[in-house]
Scaffold this active site. Structure first.
Site, short mmCIF file in Angstrom:
data_model
loop_
_atom_site.label_atom_id
_atom_site.label_comp_id
_atom_site.label_asym_id
_atom_site.label_seq_id
_atom_site.Cartn_x
_atom_site.Cartn_y
_atom_site.Cartn_z
N ARG A 69 57.54 6.46 1.53
CA ARG A 69 57.02 6.06 -0.11
C ARG A 69 57.14 7.07 -0.86
O ARG A 69 57.36 6.82 -2.27
CB ARG A 69 55.51 5.44 0.02
CG ARG A 69 55.44 4.58 0.72
CD ARG A 69 53.87 3.99 0.64
NE ARG A 69 53.61 2.76 1.37
CZ ARG A 69 52.64 1.84 1.16
NH1 ARG A 69 51.76 2.17 0.28
NH2 ARG A 69 52.71 0.57 2.04
N GLU A 106 46.44 11.98 14.46
CA GLU A 106 45.10 11.85 14.94
C GLU A 106 45.14 11.28 16.42
O GLU A 106 44.30 11.97 17.23
CB GLU A 106 44.38 10.71 14.15
CG GLU A 106 42.92 10.65 14.31
CD GLU A 106 42.16 9.28 13.48
OE1 GLU A 106 41.21 9.14 13.83
OE2 GLU A 106 42.90 9.10 12.28
#
Length: 181
Positions: A69, A106
């Site tokens: 993005r 994560e």
């Protein structure tokens, strides 16, 4: 069309949608797609980034956009500023010789890369992405720019999720965010 910085920010804010429990339960996803669909909102984002850069970083050489993005906002800003744009991509997506940095996610690891000749030592760069959450990807991109011996002027994002404290990971680099949630 919005004219003042405050009205531009309000326009951008109105074009961010929230999707609860996406991509998994407990996550409130901030969707920038309506910004991209509305020419005035997209122009407002570009205007606000341009105003920030011209005021705070008059000597920038390159805008560095993060996969994927950052590729939406970075080229528009680079064009406005009359500077180049460089891609930081996920590993294996760029042709030719590349330099990469691995980082922790994560639940695992990832890598980002830049073309070896994309950034020359000493070039003044600003990194751009749509969102700052935990800061892992932006931190990795900064480490990549350090490997290239670039002069990192700062980072810019459309949205910062403050509760995730991603900005802490990016110190001492300055982070400019249009919106904070």
């Amino acid at each position: 069309m919005a004219t003042s910085s405050e009205s531009k920010l309000q326009l951008v804010h109105r074009h961010v949608r929230a999707f609860p429990d996406f991509p998994k339960k407990g996550i409130l996803f901030r969707d920038i797609c309506p910004i991209l669909k509305d020419p005035a909102a997209l122009t407002a984002v570009t205007d606000l980034f341009e105003e920030h850069v011209r005021k705070n970083h008059p000597q920038v050489d390159l805008i560095v956009g993060l996969d994927a993005r950052g590729f939406l906002f970075g080229p528009l800003l680079a064009q406005r500023l009359g500077v180049g744009f460089v891609l930081v991509r996920k590993i294996g997506k760029l042709p030719g010789s590349t330099v990469s940095v691995a980082y922790d996610l994560e639940y695992g690891k990832a890598e980002v890369e830049v073309q070896e000749d994309g950034v020359a030592p000493g070039q003044k760069v600003l990194l751009i992405d749509d969102l700052l959450a935990t800061g892992g990807t932006l931190y990795a991109a900064c480490e990549l720019m350090k490997k290239q011996q670039a002069d990192i002027l700062g980072c810019m994002v459309v949205i910062e999720l403050k509760e995730l404290n991603g900005i802490d990971k990016l110190k001492p680099h300055q982070v400019f965010s249009l919106l904070q949630y």
